[in-house]
Design an enzyme around this catalytic site. Structure first.
Site, short mmCIF file in Angstrom:
data_model
loop_
_atom_site.label_atom_id
_atom_site.label_comp_id
_atom_site.label_asym_id
_atom_site.label_seq_id
_atom_site.Cartn_x
_atom_site.Cartn_y
_atom_site.Cartn_z
CD GLU A 141 37.97 28.74 27.60
OE1 GLU A 141 36.90 28.71 28.24
OE2 GLU A 141 38.34 27.84 26.83
CE1 TYR A 153 39.33 29.59 38.69
CE2 TYR A 153 40.10 31.11 37.01
CZ TYR A 153 39.07 30.56 37.75
OH TYR A 153 37.78 30.98 37.54
C1 COA Z 1 37.09 34.82 41.57
C2 COA Z 1 36.12 34.74 42.75
C3 COA Z 1 35.15 33.58 42.53
C4 COA Z 1 36.95 34.49 44.05
O1 COA Z 1 36.00 34.37 45.08
P1 COA Z 1 36.36 34.63 46.63
O2 COA Z 1 35.20 34.06 47.39
O3 COA Z 1 36.71 36.05 46.91
O4 COA Z 1 37.68 33.76 46.78
P2 COA Z 1 38.35 33.13 48.09
O5 COA Z 1 38.10 34.00 49.27
O6 COA Z 1 37.96 31.70 48.17
O7 COA Z 1 39.90 33.26 47.71
C5 COA Z 1 40.55 32.17 47.08
C6 COA Z 1 41.84 32.65 46.44
O8 COA Z 1 41.53 33.59 45.39
C7 COA Z 1 42.59 34.55 45.32
N1 COA Z 1 42.05 35.85 45.70
C8 COA Z 1 40.81 36.09 46.25
N2 COA Z 1 40.66 37.43 46.43
C9 COA Z 1 41.80 38.02 46.00
C10 COA Z 1 42.24 39.38 45.92
N3 COA Z 1 41.47 40.39 46.33
N4 COA Z 1 43.47 39.63 45.39
C11 COA Z 1 44.25 38.63 44.97
N5 COA Z 1 43.90 37.31 45.02
C12 COA Z 1 42.69 37.02 45.53
C13 COA Z 1 43.64 34.13 46.33
O9 COA Z 1 44.51 33.21 45.68
C14 COA Z 1 42.77 33.39 47.35
O10 COA Z 1 43.52 32.46 48.11
P3 COA Z 1 44.13 32.97 49.54
O11 COA Z 1 42.95 33.36 50.36
O12 COA Z 1 44.85 31.76 50.05
O13 COA Z 1 45.02 34.14 49.21
C15 COA Z 1 35.36 36.08 42.97
O14 COA Z 1 36.30 37.12 43.02
C16 COA Z 1 34.34 36.38 41.89
O15 COA Z 1 33.19 35.95 41.96
N6 COA Z 1 34.75 37.17 40.87
C17 COA Z 1 33.82 37.59 39.80
C18 COA Z 1 33.52 36.44 38.86
C19 COA Z 1 34.79 35.90 38.23
O16 COA Z 1 35.69 36.66 37.84
N7 COA Z 1 34.87 34.56 38.13
C20 COA Z 1 35.99 33.90 37.51
C21 COA Z 1 35.73 33.78 36.04
S1 COA Z 1 37.05 32.90 35.21
#
Ligand code: COA
Length: 222
Positions: A141, A153
């Site tokens: 979710e 995702y």
């Molecule tokens: C969601 C989360 C885990 C992503 O972590 P991250 O280390 O920044 O992610 P990554 O650098 O591995 O990015 C992977 C993909 O996420 C998406 N993404 C990451 N940052 C993004 C941004 N600022 N805007 C849009 N898409 C983004 C992209 O699809 C990216 O792939 P790409 O690099 O090929 O474009 C992080 O933002 C987080 O911890 N958020 C708070 C907790 C949360 O919301 N968890 C999910 C609960 S369902």
């Protein structure tokens, strides 16, 4: 390898909770993590470590030094000092296996470590567990407003399959229910292979740009 992914242990929980507080608007108590690790045979949790983090004793993060002037720094750090092998945790994630479905319960990276492929590294570590334990589909979710996580995702083939109305108690927000296709299918395996290859190349390139001697960015799940 700069970043490694290990199974979460009880000792990791205080640091996990620190990161959780920075990542989520509502959080689990430490007792929930303890129960998950000790009493839930369906649960699998991992932590992601930065093996090159320069440890600053008592610091919350590498960029934390100097952020808060005394005496606020005392208020902000009620936790006892953590040993380096705990304070270098920069992300965590978990799933439950139910029959042949892997349900992702949480995934988060420290705000100072975002946009480096580390959320993706955590997600692929969960997929690797899902493959190991024989899951056929992965589900989760996500808040309707959380487009960053949804992008991650979508990249891994999750699609919206429904909505849970007012799922989040803190603000009554709806949750999107997302599912993958059959991850055992040749089609998905091929997609997953290419994604993990690209991720390994990305992490390795980032290390090279920084002039470190990392040779690979893939996770080692211990
Ligand atoms: C969601 C989360 C885990 C992503 O972590 P991250 O280390 O920044 O992610 P990554 O650098 O591995 O990015 C992977 C993909 O996420 C998406 N993404 C990451 N940052 C993004 C941004 N600022 N805007 C849009 N898409 C983004 C992209 O699809 C990216 O792939 P790409 O690099 O090929 O474009 C992080 O933002 C987080 O911890 N958020 C708070 C907790 C949360 O919301 N968890 C999910 C609960 S369902």
């Amino acid at each position: 390898m700069r970043y490694v992914v290990n199974r979460m242990t009880l000792a990791d929980i205080p640091r996990v909770i620190e990161i959780e507080k920075l990542a989520y608007s509502s959080t689990w108590p430490a007792s929930s993590y303890r129960k998950e690790l000790q009493d839930n045979p369906l649960a699998h949790y991992v932590v992601e470590r930065d093996t090159q983090m320069s440890i600053q004793v008592g610091s919350d993060s590498p960029s934390d030094s100097g952020r808060r002037p005394f005496p606020l720094s005392l208020l902000a750090r009620p936790q006892p000092q953590q040993p380096p092998e705990i304070s270098n945790i920069v992300g965590f994630a978990g799933l439950w296996l139910m029959v042949d479905e892997a349900h992702i319960t949480t995934i988060a990276t420290h705000p100072d470590y975002r946009h480096r492929g580390l959320g993706e590294l955590l997600l692929t570590s969960l997929f690797d567990i899902a493959y190991d334990i024989g899951a056929r589909q992965v589900t989760l979710e996500v808040r309707v407003s959380n487009s960053v996580a949804q992008n991650l995702y979508h990249k891994y083939g999750f699609r919206e399959q429904g909505v849970r109305r007012r799922y989040y108690s803190d603000n009554g927000e709806d949750a999107l229910i997302m599912w993958t296709e059959d991850i055992m299918s040749n089609h998905y395996r091929e997609r997953y292979f290419h994604l993990t290859q690209a991720l390994a190349a990305r992490l390795a390139a980032e290390e090279k740009d920084k002039g470190t001697d990392a040779t690979s960015g893939t996770a080692q799940l211990a």
